[in-house]
Design a protein around this motif. Structure first.
Motif, short mmCIF file in Angstrom:
data_model
loop_
_atom_site.label_atom_id
_atom_site.label_comp_id
_atom_site.label_asym_id
_atom_site.label_seq_id
_atom_site.Cartn_x
_atom_site.Cartn_y
_atom_site.Cartn_z
N VAL A 1 3.09 -5.14 2.50
CA VAL A 1 2.36 -5.79 3.60
C VAL A 1 2.50 -7.31 3.45
O VAL A 1 2.86 -8.00 4.40
CB VAL A 1 0.88 -5.36 3.62
CG1 VAL A 1 0.10 -6.14 4.68
CG2 VAL A 1 0.79 -3.87 3.91
N PHE B 1 0.86 -1.19 0.00
CA PHE B 1 0.00 0.00 0.00
C PHE B 1 0.89 1.23 0.00
O PHE B 1 2.00 1.20 0.54
CB PHE B 1 -0.92 0.00 1.22
CG PHE B 1 -1.91 -1.12 1.22
CD1 PHE B 1 -2.96 -1.13 0.30
CD2 PHE B 1 -1.82 -2.16 2.11
CE1 PHE B 1 -3.89 -2.16 0.28
CE2 PHE B 1 -2.74 -3.20 2.10
CZ PHE B 1 -3.78 -3.21 1.19
N PRO C 1 0.32 -9.92 15.05
CA PRO C 1 -0.10 -8.70 15.74
C PRO C 1 -0.92 -7.79 14.84
O PRO C 1 -0.89 -7.92 13.61
CB PRO C 1 1.23 -8.04 16.13
CG PRO C 1 2.26 -8.63 15.24
CD PRO C 1 1.78 -10.00 14.88
N SER C 2 -1.63 -6.88 15.46
CA SER C 2 -2.42 -5.89 14.73
C SER C 2 -1.54 -5.17 13.72
O SER C 2 -0.42 -4.79 14.04
CB SER C 2 -3.00 -4.92 15.76
OG SER C 2 -3.79 -3.99 15.10
N GLY C 3 -2.05 -5.02 12.51
CA GLY C 3 -1.33 -4.28 11.49
C GLY C 3 -0.36 -5.11 10.66
O GLY C 3 0.29 -4.59 9.75
N CYS C 4 -0.27 -6.41 10.94
CA CYS C 4 0.72 -7.23 10.21
C CYS C 4 0.21 -7.67 8.84
O CYS C 4 0.98 -8.21 8.05
CB CYS C 4 1.15 -8.43 11.05
SG CYS C 4 -0.11 -9.73 11.14
N GLY C 5 -1.07 -7.47 8.57
CA GLY C 5 -1.56 -7.80 7.23
C GLY C 5 -2.58 -8.94 7.18
O GLY C 5 -2.88 -9.44 6.10
N LYS C 6 -3.15 -9.31 8.32
CA LYS C 6 -4.09 -10.44 8.35
C LYS C 6 -5.34 -10.15 7.52
O LYS C 6 -5.80 -11.00 6.76
CB LYS C 6 -4.49 -10.78 9.80
CG LYS C 6 -3.32 -11.13 10.69
CD LYS C 6 -3.77 -11.52 12.09
CE LYS C 6 -4.49 -10.43 12.86
NZ LYS C 6 -3.67 -9.20 13.06
N SER C 7 -5.92 -8.97 7.72
CA SER C 7 -7.14 -8.65 6.95
C SER C 7 -6.83 -8.53 5.47
O SER C 7 -7.63 -8.95 4.62
CB SER C 7 -7.77 -7.36 7.47
OG SER C 7 -8.25 -7.54 8.79
N THR C 8 -5.67 -7.94 5.16
CA THR C 8 -5.24 -7.84 3.76
C THR C 8 -5.17 -9.23 3.15
O THR C 8 -5.65 -9.47 2.03
CB THR C 8 -3.86 -7.15 3.70
OG1 THR C 8 -3.97 -5.86 4.30
CG2 THR C 8 -3.37 -7.03 2.28
N LEU D 1 4.47 0.55 0.85
CA LEU D 1 4.75 -0.20 2.08
C LEU D 1 4.34 -1.65 1.83
O LEU D 1 3.16 -1.94 1.71
CB LEU D 1 3.92 0.40 3.21
CG LEU D 1 4.08 -0.20 4.59
CD1 LEU D 1 5.36 0.32 5.23
CD2 LEU D 1 2.88 0.17 5.45
P1 ADP Z 1 -4.28 -6.62 10.42
O1 ADP Z 1 -5.57 -7.13 9.90
O2 ADP Z 1 -3.26 -7.69 10.66
O3 ADP Z 1 -4.44 -5.76 11.62
P2 ADP Z 1 -4.27 -5.11 7.94
O4 ADP Z 1 -4.22 -6.13 6.85
O5 ADP Z 1 -5.57 -4.47 8.21
O6 ADP Z 1 -3.62 -5.71 9.27
O7 ADP Z 1 -3.25 -3.94 7.58
C1 ADP Z 1 -1.87 -4.19 7.31
C2 ADP Z 1 -1.19 -2.89 6.94
O8 ADP Z 1 -1.66 -2.45 5.68
C3 ADP Z 1 -1.44 -1.76 7.92
O9 ADP Z 1 -0.27 -1.00 8.01
C4 ADP Z 1 -2.54 -0.97 7.24
O10 ADP Z 1 -2.51 0.38 7.62
C5 ADP Z 1 -2.22 -1.15 5.79
N1 ADP Z 1 -3.41 -1.11 4.92
C6 ADP Z 1 -4.38 -2.05 4.91
N2 ADP Z 1 -5.31 -1.75 3.97
C7 ADP Z 1 -4.91 -0.59 3.39
C8 ADP Z 1 -5.44 0.25 2.35
N3 ADP Z 1 -6.57 -0.06 1.70
N4 ADP Z 1 -4.75 1.37 2.04
C9 ADP Z 1 -3.59 1.68 2.67
N5 ADP Z 1 -3.04 0.94 3.64
C10 ADP Z 1 -3.69 -0.18 4.01
#
Ligand code: ADP
Ligand code: MG
Length: 227
Positions: A26, A17, A45-52, A24
């Motif tokens: 992910v 992203f 951990p939070s922010g590591c990319g799980k939802s992505t 950056l």
């Molecule tokens: P998790 O689910 O593990 O907490 P995310 O997958 O939500 O992590 O996010 C991983 C990283 O990617 C974070 O730094 C987040 O800010 C960034 N990120 C996620 N989605 C987007 C997006 N659509 N645009 C910009 N940055 C994103």
């Protein structure tokens, strides 16, 4: 069916992203295979990319590089319409927040994925059977606002399964629940996975939740490693 019943496969998946100092990364080369009926948990951990990662597994997002194969089909080669059709037939989603429609009853919410056949007897029967299965038989005509947090998540699980998907993707499904409700939802997901022969990926930052589900993975420096 793909070789050896592989339902979902990620090969060298990358996703970055835009950040203030450039892209950056992910996900930095994720490989993953899930066969029909298998369960897997992904922690980190939070922010590591799980939802992505889960969005990519669910074909709701596309990778910058690498491949996502669903039921043997390389999803990059599908038109948006064909991909949506494959996704709707194959995958159910559960998120941290239930996303139920507040003005609709529990039964109506459960029928949202099958709107065009919602009046069909088989769709209603399936929804009612699932509501019974998750302990919400008496709640079919209630609105989400009348349910507890755990009940709302169970209604969301019913909605995710009404279309008989072969793959359930759950992003922090217990994240908004207290400990007792979280335990009971995790039990339910384990039972449904087994009884319905579902493939299941649960993403959670909570190791205690992750341990309930099959193969254990963790996201580390953008790669999926065995936990
Ligand atoms: P998790 O689910 O593990 O907490 P995310 O997958 O939500 O992590 O996010 C991983 C990283 O990617 C974070 O730094 C987040 O800010 C960034 N990120 C996620 N989605 C987007 C997006 N659509 N645009 C910009 N940055 C994103
Ligand atoms: Mg997340």
């Amino acid at each position: 069916m793909a070789p050896e019943n592989v339902l979902l496969e990620l090969r060298g998946v990358r996703r970055a992203f835009d950040g203030p100092a450039g892209p950056l990364p992910v996900l930095d080369g994720v490989d993953f295979t899930l066969r029909a009926g298998e369960a897997a948990a992904v922690t980190g951990p939070s922010g590591c990319g799980k939802s992505t990662l889960l969005q990519l597994m669910g074909t709701l997002d596309r990778p910058d590089a690498g491949q996502v194969l669903l039921d043997g089909a390389d999803t990059a080669g599908l038109s948006p319409g064909a991909l949506a059709g494959l996704r709707n037939r194959t995958i159910g989603f559960v998120f941290q927040f239930h996303h139920l429609l507040p003005q609709c009853t529990v039964l109506e919410n459960a029928l949202v994925p099958v709107l065009e056949r919602a009046r069909a007897a088989d769709a209603r029967a399936r929804a009612l059977a699932l509501l019974d299965r998750v302990g919400l038989a008496g709640r079919a005509d209630h609105r989400p606002g009348e349910l507890s947090g755990g009940e709302r998540q169970r209604a969301a699980v019913v909605r995710a399964l009404v279309n008989r998907p072969r793959l359930l993707l759950a992003d922090e499904p217990t994240g908004a629940l207290n400990e007792a409700a979280a335990d009971s939802l995790a039990d339910l997901l384990v039972e449904l996975q087994r009884d319905e022969g579902l493939a299941l990926v649960v993403v959670t930052h909570a190791p205690a939740v992750a341990r309930r589900f099959g193969a254990q993975w963790t996201l580390h420096n953008g790669k999926l490693v065995s936990a």
